[in-house]
Enzyme design. Sequence first.
Site, short mmCIF file in Angstrom:
data_model
loop_
_atom_site.label_atom_id
_atom_site.label_comp_id
_atom_site.label_asym_id
_atom_site.label_seq_id
_atom_site.Cartn_x
_atom_site.Cartn_y
_atom_site.Cartn_z
N ARG A 1 6.08 32.10 -61.04
CA ARG A 1 5.75 33.04 -62.11
C ARG A 1 4.22 33.19 -62.26
O ARG A 1 3.64 34.18 -61.82
CB ARG A 1 6.40 32.60 -63.45
CG ARG A 1 6.46 33.70 -64.51
CD ARG A 1 5.21 33.86 -65.33
NE ARG A 1 4.82 32.63 -66.03
CZ ARG A 1 3.64 32.49 -66.63
NH1 ARG A 1 2.74 33.47 -66.61
NH2 ARG A 1 3.32 31.34 -67.22
N ASP A 2 3.57 32.18 -62.77
CA ASP A 2 2.12 32.26 -63.00
C ASP A 2 1.39 32.39 -61.66
O ASP A 2 0.35 33.06 -61.56
CB ASP A 2 1.66 31.01 -63.74
CG ASP A 2 0.27 31.14 -64.36
OD1 ASP A 2 -0.24 32.27 -64.44
OD2 ASP A 2 -0.31 30.12 -64.75
N HIS B 1 -1.78 22.58 -69.13
CA HIS B 1 -1.76 23.65 -68.12
C HIS B 1 -3.21 23.95 -67.77
O HIS B 1 -3.90 24.68 -68.48
CB HIS B 1 -1.06 24.85 -68.74
CG HIS B 1 -0.90 26.03 -67.82
ND1 HIS B 1 0.32 26.41 -67.31
CD2 HIS B 1 -1.80 26.93 -67.34
CE1 HIS B 1 0.17 27.48 -66.54
NE2 HIS B 1 -1.12 27.83 -66.55
N HIS C 1 -6.30 25.25 -65.16
CA HIS C 1 -6.70 26.05 -64.02
C HIS C 1 -7.90 25.38 -63.36
O HIS C 1 -8.71 24.74 -64.03
CB HIS C 1 -7.01 27.49 -64.46
CG HIS C 1 -5.76 28.29 -64.69
ND1 HIS C 1 -5.49 29.47 -64.06
CD2 HIS C 1 -4.68 28.04 -65.46
CE1 HIS C 1 -4.31 29.93 -64.44
NE2 HIS C 1 -3.80 29.08 -65.30
N CYS D 1 -7.18 34.65 -57.90
CA CYS D 1 -7.36 36.09 -57.78
C CYS D 1 -7.08 36.50 -56.34
O CYS D 1 -7.65 35.95 -55.40
CB CYS D 1 -8.79 36.45 -58.13
SG CYS D 1 -9.21 38.14 -57.72
N ASN E 1 -4.21 27.98 -60.54
CA ASN E 1 -3.62 26.82 -61.18
C ASN E 1 -3.92 25.54 -60.40
O ASN E 1 -4.16 25.57 -59.20
CB ASN E 1 -2.10 27.00 -61.25
CG ASN E 1 -1.70 28.12 -62.18
OD1 ASN E 1 -1.71 27.94 -63.38
ND2 ASN E 1 -1.37 29.27 -61.62
#
Lengths: 308, 308
Positions: A29-30, A218, A220, A251, A260
Amino acid sequence: MSAREAGLPEVVASGELPSEVTIWEVGARDGLQNESNVVPVGVKLEFLDRMASSGLSVLEATSFVHPKWVPQLADAAELLAGLEQRPGVSYPVLVPNERGLDRALEAGVTHIAIFASATETFASRNLNRTLDSQFEMFEPVVSRARAEGLDVRGYVSMCFGDPWEGAVPREQVVAVGRRLLDMGCSQLSLGDTIGVATPGQVEALLDAFGDVSSLAVHFHDTYGQALSNTLAALRRGVTTVDSSAGGLGGCPYAESATGNLATEDLVWMLDGLGVKHGVDLDQLVATSAWMAEQLGRPSPSRVVRALT
Amino acid sequence: MSAREAGLPEVVASGELPSEVTIWEVGARDGLQNESNVVPVGVKLEFLDRMASSGLSVLEATSFVHPKWVPQLADAAELLAGLEQRPGVSYPVLVPNERGLDRALEAGVTHIAIFASATETFASRNLNRTLDSQFEMFEPVVSRARAEGLDVRGYVSMCFGDPWEGAVPREQVVAVGRRLLDMGCSQLSLGDTIGVATPGQVEALLDAFGDVSSLAVHFHDTYGQALSNTLAALRRGVTTVDSSAGGLGGCPYAESATGNLATEDLVWMLDGLGVKHGVDLDQLVATSAWMAEQLGRPSPSRVVRALT
């Protein structure tokens, strides 16, 4: 080269860490949502199945956000219809609003996540809401989901820094999080959406919450801080860590830009610390290497690069 | 984008860290030595000068290893002759043996480093010595250097894992290190040459040494663990950390393969933790971006990539 051939770390504990951690895998998903080239649903299904096979037990599968905003996940219903759910594996999906919840319920989803903002500016830009009025949007989603017996996770984004506002007051993050918990969320995922945090911030925010039993983190890896921050969170007792297979989520326009925390890099550390997680690293590395081929660019995970 | 525009981390301390850290910058030596295309001496001199200008106070400049083994550093004497040493900046050089020491003394060097192995196999492969007999090679180097008033650092490589032997007994690492200190080294740099270590190992090795006041750490980021390991070492009181501007030091044959801990990623964390180091991050990022252009491939530093 297998992780063992590479010298998979000698296991040496480091006092006061949890004995076991749940990895909340967000790659499908992410990780994929920012990919500009739409990945075929069959590839996504194979990705999910291979990740489940490697031992991951929570796979965030897709999102019912409007296809206009995230074309990559426009196939959410088709994906869930084709998903062979494995026993013992949870497949939560992101749901932005009531319309998304309707679609999730139709698809038979049992675990959803909502996406809140810790800052005024991001609430406005991402949700078209004020910090305060975002809860009006979430309230019916959470209450209906709970009434239907669904489990609900609340993402809190921009917890450690906001590109427009800079530093984010911890009491503001805690207030947003508490409202989501009071509303019926069973877990919060505290997100460093722009990857700026360092370990002292992580500790301070967790301390501001006090009880960490409902908290996940979570991170990054934009500035290379994700794993150190995770270590800091583990030391504060957090037992659920979000990460993305192969570090997907950067990106797509910048070769190997980082997104992530890579699940493999996390697994390497957990293996070395003797913290259980259930994942077979070599199988996961093979999966991420395969997915990188599908996407046509190298994985930003250090472990995936080193072992393939 | 400047680090501040990117949201340079809010400063939040994290108990029991040193207030100040010395960054031992190895980019010009350890970073460049594996580059197959020889970098012109003028570029190296500009690199060193730009790094000094960014505030780095220890710049390992080159090595007097035989040019047959490291052709990239065959220009060591020419480089040192052309170096405009800045006040307050130290420029140590690596010296493998007495012949190297002769050349270093001729060049007016005041700070050298020797390179020892913690394992039998690497001593054999890298030094053509046994673990024990390597000291016969170092002894005259260190005693002569000390007699000439030089400061001597001892690198201990393969401290946390060896590609042929696997796990390395901590008492063996400590024994090698103590012999180097007894011989007259003022500092040891404990190296994770293959990047496999995790934080528990780091803590255990530092604890096995007991007194950390003469210890530095040197982590490679092959498996993404370098910064977490550094954090663990800082928590144990280590105040000298080796790193490489832009993360130079990876294998030149693999695009963006990772080598040393990137100085910029370290600086980001230290800035966030409020640990002093003296480096201007934006100036260093600009330097590493410039160096990446010279080498014709992107920097593996997350911070450099994010800010350029």
